[in-house]
Design a protein around this motif. Structure first.
Motif, PDB file in Angstrom:
ATOM      1  N   MET A  42       0.821  -1.198   0.000  1.00  0.00           N
ATOM      2  CA  MET A  42       0.000   0.000   0.000  1.00  0.00           C
ATOM      3  C   MET A  42       0.863   1.259   0.000  1.00  0.00           C
ATOM      4  N   GLU A  43       1.916   1.257   0.811  1.00  0.00           N
ATOM      5  CA  GLU A  43       2.801   2.424   0.870  1.00  0.00           C
ATOM      6  C   GLU A  43       3.526   2.633  -0.457  1.00  0.00           C
ATOM      7  N   TYR A  61       3.947   5.610  -5.560  1.00  0.00           N
ATOM      8  CA  TYR A  61       3.912   5.568  -7.028  1.00  0.00           C
ATOM      9  C   TYR A  61       2.863   6.539  -7.563  1.00  0.00           C
ATOM     10  N   HIS A  62       1.651   6.500  -6.997  1.00  0.00           N
ATOM     11  CA  HIS A  62       0.573   7.368  -7.470  1.00  0.00           C
ATOM     12  C   HIS A  62       0.909   8.837  -7.210  1.00  0.00           C
ATOM     13  N   ARG A 121       0.761  10.921 -10.426  1.00  0.00           N
ATOM     14  CA  ARG A 121      -0.521  11.590 -10.672  1.00  0.00           C
ATOM     15  C   ARG A 121      -1.021  12.418  -9.491  1.00  0.00           C
ATOM     16  N   GLY A 122      -0.264  12.526  -8.418  1.00  0.00           N
ATOM     17  CA  GLY A 122      -0.708  13.277  -7.256  1.00  0.00           C
ATOM     18  C   GLY A 122      -1.174  12.367  -6.136  1.00  0.00           C
ATOM     19  N   GLU A 123      -1.781  12.964  -5.120  1.00  0.00           N
ATOM     20  CA  GLU A 123      -2.204  12.204  -3.944  1.00  0.00           C
ATOM     21  C   GLU A 123      -3.227  11.131  -4.315  1.00  0.00           C
ATOM     22  N   LEU A 124      -3.126   9.980  -3.658  1.00  0.00           N
ATOM     23  CA  LEU A 124      -4.007   8.853  -3.942  1.00  0.00           C
ATOM     24  C   LEU A 124      -5.406   9.112  -3.402  1.00  0.00           C
ATOM     25  N   ARG A 134      -7.563   4.045  -2.973  1.00  0.00           N
ATOM     26  CA  ARG A 134      -6.902   3.391  -1.842  1.00  0.00           C
ATOM     27  C   ARG A 134      -7.738   2.206  -1.351  1.00  0.00           C
ATOM     28  N   ALA A 135      -9.042   2.411  -1.252  1.00  0.00           N
ATOM     29  CA  ALA A 135      -9.925   1.342  -0.795  1.00  0.00           C
ATOM     30  C   ALA A 135      -9.955   0.188  -1.796  1.00  0.00           C
ATOM     31  N   ALA A 136      -9.987   0.519  -3.100  1.00  0.00           N
ATOM     32  CA  ALA A 136     -10.016  -0.532  -4.126  1.00  0.00           C
ATOM     33  C   ALA A 136      -8.725  -1.337  -4.118  1.00  0.00           C
ATOM     34  N   PHE A 137      -7.585  -0.661  -3.942  1.00  0.00           N
ATOM     35  CA  PHE A 137      -6.303  -1.364  -3.896  1.00  0.00           C
ATOM     36  C   PHE A 137      -6.249  -2.294  -2.688  1.00  0.00           C
TER      37      PHE A 137
END
Length: 392
Positions: A357-358, A363-364, A368-371, A376-379
């Motif tokens: 997750m970290e 990476y995001h 592309r900016g803050e997740l 986050r929930a889907a991941f």
């Protein structure tokens, strides 16, 4: 018999938010044209048709128009699912693809008849292909086997599982046919592109296949997954054709191609690389802070896409730097500080000990900016589901 081998379209690919699908569409149009002008009897696509499991409408249009062009030229094909594809999604359209002469093998099966496909050609010969789509390491190496095990044991477990499928596919080869193998996997000795998607290789590079596991009856092994064109085995001959355009800045400078394979039953294959011209060139520039304008002025005729890395002392403030770069080179997709220097002086940028997750959040954030909370929930849900499947 003349067989065109390609792979790794990644339709729907976004690079720093920039959609590469129009370039991929152009590359697929070029490949379909090559299949026609080179009088290909069949086309093999070794996985990763799409960049995500839920591709955009434009991405689907690019891929399906490619298959329609092959249909119009009277050229059949066989495709397999890669790790970026949704196997279930590809399986759901397999029947429709069959109507245009494209046989899709989306999921592995213990029954070799499900994965061995034959294509009669215009010259009267038959092409038989053992097609092995991507098989997740998670499904071959159970969580129970990983607990307390060493890396060598994990690798061997994976090889044993893949070896089962490869042997079964080899048993499906037919004397008097041209026999080939397709697979979406990493072979020992394969050299990856310097892709920016290093996370994927960090997580999966322990799981590789040996050339000794390839069925000896294969006259050609059509591989996908590694984006750098290369030969990885002599006996049997095994090739990655690579991706169809420079997909990210790690592939900058690579010449893209497809492989034309000339082969007769029982005879060695002759492999001819066919260069591709489609896709914008990618380039990375490393520039000293005090020379930004002067260096970029020398690139004003460049029509590709740029990443600019600015070298500066640690802690240097650079307000308005991105605007300065974009004013001179509006085709710049990324402006970054010297990453190597930052890694040395900022411990927070190191990756050791970080959870999946970290790593994904970082990476995001970099790309592309803050997740967002929904991603986050889907991941987290996907990761939890995968772990549950492994333990089951």
């Amino acid at each position: 018999m003349r067989v065109l081998h390609t792979a790794d379209f990644h339709a729907g690919r976004l690079l720093r938010g920039y959609d590469r699908t129009p370039e991929i569409h152009d590359a697929l149009t070029e490949i379909a044209g090559l299949a026609k002008t080179e009088r290909a009897d069949a086309v093999l696509v070794s996985g990763d048709l799409f960049d995500t499991g839920n591709p955009s409408a434009d991405a689907e249009r690019a891929v399906f128009e490619f298959f329609l062009r092959l249909r119009d030229a009277g050229i059949p094909g066989i495709v397999i699912a890669g790790n970026h594809d949704s196997a279930a999604r590809l399986a759901s359209v397999a029947g429709l693809l069959g109507w245009v002469g494209i046989q899709a093998v989306a999921q592995p099966s213990a029954n070799p008849h499900d994965m061995v496909r034959s294509v009669p050609t215009r010259g009267g010969e038959t092409l038989t292909v053992g097609a092995l789509p991507f098989l997740s390491e998670r499904r071959l190496v159970k969580a129970a086997d990983l607990l307390g095990g060493d890396t060598g044991a994990w690798r061997q477990k994976y090889r044993e599982g893949m070896g089962f499928f490869l042997r079964r596919l080899g048993e499906g080869f037919v004397p008097g046919h041209v026999n080939m193998l397709m697979a979406h996997a990493t072979m020992d000795g394969a050299v990856p592109s310097g892709s920016e998607r290093t996370m994927q290789f960090d997580l999966t590079n322990s799981y590789t296949l040996s050339g000794l596991q390839l069925p000896p009856g294969a006259q050609y092994v059509a591989l996908g997954h590694v984006h750098k064109p290369q030969q990885v085995s002599d006996a049997p001959p095994a090739y990655y054709p690579g991706s169809v355009i420079q997909l990210d800045f790690g592939e900058a400078g690579e010449k893209k191609q497809v492989n034309l394979v000339e082969v007769e039953p029982g005879r060695p294959a002759r492999v001819h690389p066919l260069p591709l011209a489609s896709g914008r060139e990618l380039r990375t520039l490393r520039v000293d802070l005090e020379h930004v304008e002067a260096r970029l002025a020398r690139e004003t005729g460049f029509t590709g896409l740029l990443k600019v890395i600015v070298k500066a002392p640690a802690g240097t403030a650079m307000p308005g730097l991105k605007d300065r770069v974009l004013k001179l080179m509006p085709n710049t997709l990324a402006v970054e500080l010297d990453a190597q220097q930052d890694d040395l002086v900022v411990p927070e940028l190191r990756r050791e000990g970080l959870s999946l997750m970290e790593l994904y959040e970082r990476y995001h954030r970099e790309r592309r900016g803050e997740l967002p909370d929904d991603l986050r929930a889907a991941f987290k849900e996907a990761d939890d589901t995968a772990r549950t499947e492994d333990v089951a």
